[in-house]
Motif scaffolding. Sequence first.
Motif, PDB file in Angstrom:
ATOM      1  N   TRP A 239      -8.109  16.529  -7.115  1.00 17.49           N
ATOM      2  CA  TRP A 239      -7.105  15.556  -7.564  1.00 17.49           C
ATOM      3  C   TRP A 239      -7.463  14.594  -8.454  1.00 17.49           C
ATOM      4  CZ3 TRP A 239      -2.148  14.778  -7.215  1.00 17.49           C
ATOM      5  CH2 TRP A 239      -1.671  13.425  -7.420  1.00 17.49           C
ATOM      6  N   ASN A 240      -8.526  14.128  -8.487  1.00 17.46           N
ATOM      7  CA  ASN A 240      -9.140  13.290  -9.609  1.00 17.46           C
ATOM      8  C   ASN A 240      -9.034  13.745 -10.982  1.00 17.46           C
ATOM      9  OD1 ASN A 240      -9.581  11.150  -7.910  1.00 17.46           O
ATOM     10  ND2 ASN A 240     -11.718  11.608  -7.680  1.00 17.46           N
TER      11      ASN A 240
ATOM     12  N   ARG B   6       0.864  -1.132   0.218  1.00 16.27           N
ATOM     13  CA  ARG B   6      -0.036  -0.013   0.026  1.00 16.27           C
ATOM     14  C   ARG B   6       0.847   1.281   0.011  1.00 16.27           C
ATOM     15  NH1 ARG B   6      -4.558   2.413   2.495  1.00 16.27           N
ATOM     16  NH2 ARG B   6      -4.826   4.397   1.247  1.00 16.27           N
ATOM     17  N   VAL B   7       0.778   1.951  -0.896  1.00 15.05           N
ATOM     18  CA  VAL B   7       1.402   3.362  -1.113  1.00 15.05           C
ATOM     19  C   VAL B   7       0.573   4.794  -0.922  1.00 15.05           C
ATOM     20  CG1 VAL B   7       2.933   4.840  -2.298  1.00 15.05           C
ATOM     21  CG2 VAL B   7       3.135   2.295  -2.618  1.00 15.05           C
ATOM     22  N   GLN B   8       0.981   5.550  -0.118  1.00 15.45           N
ATOM     23  CA  GLN B   8       0.281   6.886  -0.013  1.00 15.45           C
ATOM     24  C   GLN B   8       1.252   7.954  -0.192  1.00 15.45           C
ATOM     25  OE1 GLN B   8      -1.077   8.237   3.796  1.00 15.45           O
ATOM     26  NE2 GLN B   8      -2.623   9.260   2.899  1.00 15.45           N
ATOM     27  N   ALA B   9       0.997   8.928  -0.976  1.00  9.29           N
ATOM     28  CA  ALA B   9       1.731  10.164  -0.926  1.00  9.29           C
ATOM     29  C   ALA B   9       0.928  11.367  -0.120  1.00  9.29           C
ATOM     30  CB  ALA B   9       1.930  10.624  -2.300  1.00  9.29           C
ATOM     31  N   VAL B  10       1.472  11.936   0.572  1.00 15.02           N
ATOM     32  CA  VAL B  10       0.935  13.089   1.356  1.00 15.02           C
ATOM     33  C   VAL B  10       1.378  14.581   0.889  1.00 15.02           C
ATOM     34  CG1 VAL B  10       0.392  14.104   3.547  1.00 15.02           C
ATOM     35  CG2 VAL B  10       0.610  11.591   3.297  1.00 15.02           C
ATOM     36  N   LEU B  11       0.522  15.317   0.363  1.00 14.89           N
ATOM     37  CA  LEU B  11       0.953  16.600  -0.210  1.00 14.89           C
ATOM     38  C   LEU B  11       0.518  18.077   0.606  1.00 14.89           C
ATOM     39  CD1 LEU B  11       0.840  14.480  -2.400  1.00 14.89           C
ATOM     40  CD2 LEU B  11       0.876  16.402  -4.209  1.00 14.89           C
ATOM     41  N   PRO B  12       1.301  18.027   1.814  1.00 16.03           N
ATOM     42  CA  PRO B  12       0.818  19.098   2.468  1.00 16.03           C
ATOM     43  C   PRO B  12       1.325  20.315   1.959  1.00 16.03           C
ATOM     44  CG  PRO B  12       2.484  17.511   3.679  1.00 16.03           C
ATOM     45  CD  PRO B  12       2.374  17.113   2.315  1.00 16.03           C
ATOM     46  N   GLY B  13       0.377  21.560   2.295  1.00 16.68           N
ATOM     47  CA  GLY B  13       0.721  22.866   2.196  1.00 16.68           C
ATOM     48  C   GLY B  13       1.535  23.434   3.061  1.00 16.68           C
ATOM     49  N   ALA B  14       1.532  24.660   3.436  1.00 20.34           N
ATOM     50  CA  ALA B  14       2.176  25.142   4.609  1.00 20.34           C
ATOM     51  C   ALA B  14       1.653  24.634   6.016  1.00 20.34           C
ATOM     52  CB  ALA B  14       2.191  26.969   4.479  1.00 20.34           C
ATOM     53  N   ILE B  15       2.683  24.112   6.634  1.00 21.69           N
ATOM     54  CA  ILE B  15       2.386  23.621   7.955  1.00 21.69           C
ATOM     55  C   ILE B  15       3.107  24.107   9.125  1.00 21.69           C
ATOM     56  CG2 ILE B  15       2.393  21.406   9.410  1.00 21.69           C
ATOM     57  CD1 ILE B  15       0.724  21.529   6.644  1.00 21.69           C
ATOM     58  N   ARG B  16       2.664  24.524  10.309  1.00 15.88           N
ATOM     59  CA  ARG B  16       3.439  25.222  11.439  1.00 15.88           C
ATOM     60  C   ARG B  16       4.327  24.224  11.956  1.00 15.88           C
ATOM     61  NH1 ARG B  16       2.968  29.962  13.780  1.00 15.88           N
ATOM     62  NH2 ARG B  16       0.927  30.266  12.746  1.00 15.88           N
TER      63      ARG B  16
ATOM     64  N   ILE C   8      -4.029  15.468  -0.346  1.00 16.82           N
ATOM     65  CA  ILE C   8      -4.030  17.000  -0.096  1.00 16.82           C
ATOM     66  C   ILE C   8      -4.790  17.372   1.025  1.00 16.82           C
ATOM     67  CG2 ILE C   8      -3.639  19.041  -1.173  1.00 16.82           C
ATOM     68  CD1 ILE C   8      -3.255  17.731  -3.956  1.00 16.82           C
ATOM     69  N   PRO C   9      -4.160  17.400   2.265  1.00 16.83           N
ATOM     70  CA  PRO C   9      -4.956  17.828   3.246  1.00 16.83           C
ATOM     71  C   PRO C   9      -6.331  18.801   3.347  1.00 16.83           C
ATOM     72  CG  PRO C   9      -3.105  17.222   3.828  1.00 16.83           C
ATOM     73  CD  PRO C   9      -2.947  17.358   2.768  1.00 16.83           C
ATOM     74  N   SER C  10      -5.772  19.946   2.677  1.00 18.07           N
ATOM     75  CA  SER C  10      -6.792  21.241   2.620  1.00 18.07           C
ATOM     76  C   SER C  10      -7.424  21.062   1.363  1.00 18.07           C
ATOM     77  CB  SER C  10      -5.759  22.697   2.497  1.00 18.07           C
ATOM     78  OG  SER C  10      -4.812  22.423   1.532  1.00 18.07           O
ATOM     79  N   LEU C  11      -7.479  19.965   0.693  1.00 21.70           N
ATOM     80  CA  LEU C  11      -8.129  20.216  -0.688  1.00 21.70           C
ATOM     81  C   LEU C  11      -9.703  19.648  -0.316  1.00 21.70           C
ATOM     82  CD1 LEU C  11      -7.640  20.178  -3.664  1.00 21.70           C
ATOM     83  CD2 LEU C  11      -7.763  17.803  -3.698  1.00 21.70           C
ATOM     84  N   PRO C  12     -10.542  20.677  -0.730  1.00 19.18           N
ATOM     85  CA  PRO C  12     -12.047  20.335  -0.339  1.00 19.18           C
ATOM     86  C   PRO C  12     -12.515  19.214  -0.611  1.00 19.18           C
ATOM     87  CG  PRO C  12     -11.553  22.732  -1.163  1.00 19.18           C
ATOM     88  CD  PRO C  12     -10.592  21.942  -1.534  1.00 19.18           C
TER      89      PRO C  12
END
Length: 266
Positions: free
Chosen positions: A240-241, A180-190, A231-235
Amino acid sequence: MNTSVKLGTALITGASSGIGAAYADRLARRGYDLVLVARNQARLDQLADRLAKETGRQIRTLAADLNHSEGVHKVEALIRDDQTLTMLVNNAGIGSAAPLLQADVDVMESMITLNITALTRLTYAAAPAFVARGAGTIINISSAVAIAPEILNGVYGATKAYVLALSQSLKHELADKGLRVQAVLPGAIRTEFWDVAGTPVDSLPAEMVMSVDDLVDAALAGLDQGEFATIPSLPSVDGWNAYEAARVALVPHLSLSKPGARYNVQ
């Protein structure tokens, strides 16, 4: 505290603070034993002691500098040999906000070594081991700049685009073999990332900056939902699709025997 759930062992790089430490907290509470990897042994020990007391999980630490081959080889050996390992979180990395003409090329090379070379070697250690065991998960922390490299330093964006591309290839080649592979694409994180990158996080618009806890909770929710790219902030996943559908639509036209008609090449 629930110590009855046993999900195997998760190895997390860059685990002593920020995103890595948050992953350690969440995964331990889910039922994973942990191997925490970072350079700072004191920080690792402090986090390991707290999580062991709070969760009852087995928490091991491995101090290793992944900018140097000796450190990478130590972690590679552990990944290959530890039969309890079921998850690798490739989180360790550095960034830069410096424009190309102001960036130190030696710093860029060091960033490539950590963000690409070390991650690749650990992935190459984990993937065959997981396939041989019939199951395993690799979580690669990429970045939103993987698909928007003009936002920050170009070399940083390129390293994160590499992480995304490698993850896509792993999924394509090995998903049917239990990986199982997941790519996580964060934006700006504190996190401390911004101090290292040379841009104080408080200089960014507040509405752009997500907390570490929210990022990791969203990323793990994405994993639970079966997402490849999170992409955590993607509504909506529709964004993405659509991006992925446009990319896939190009593929049949990327290598043909004749130039495109618009070039008017006879």
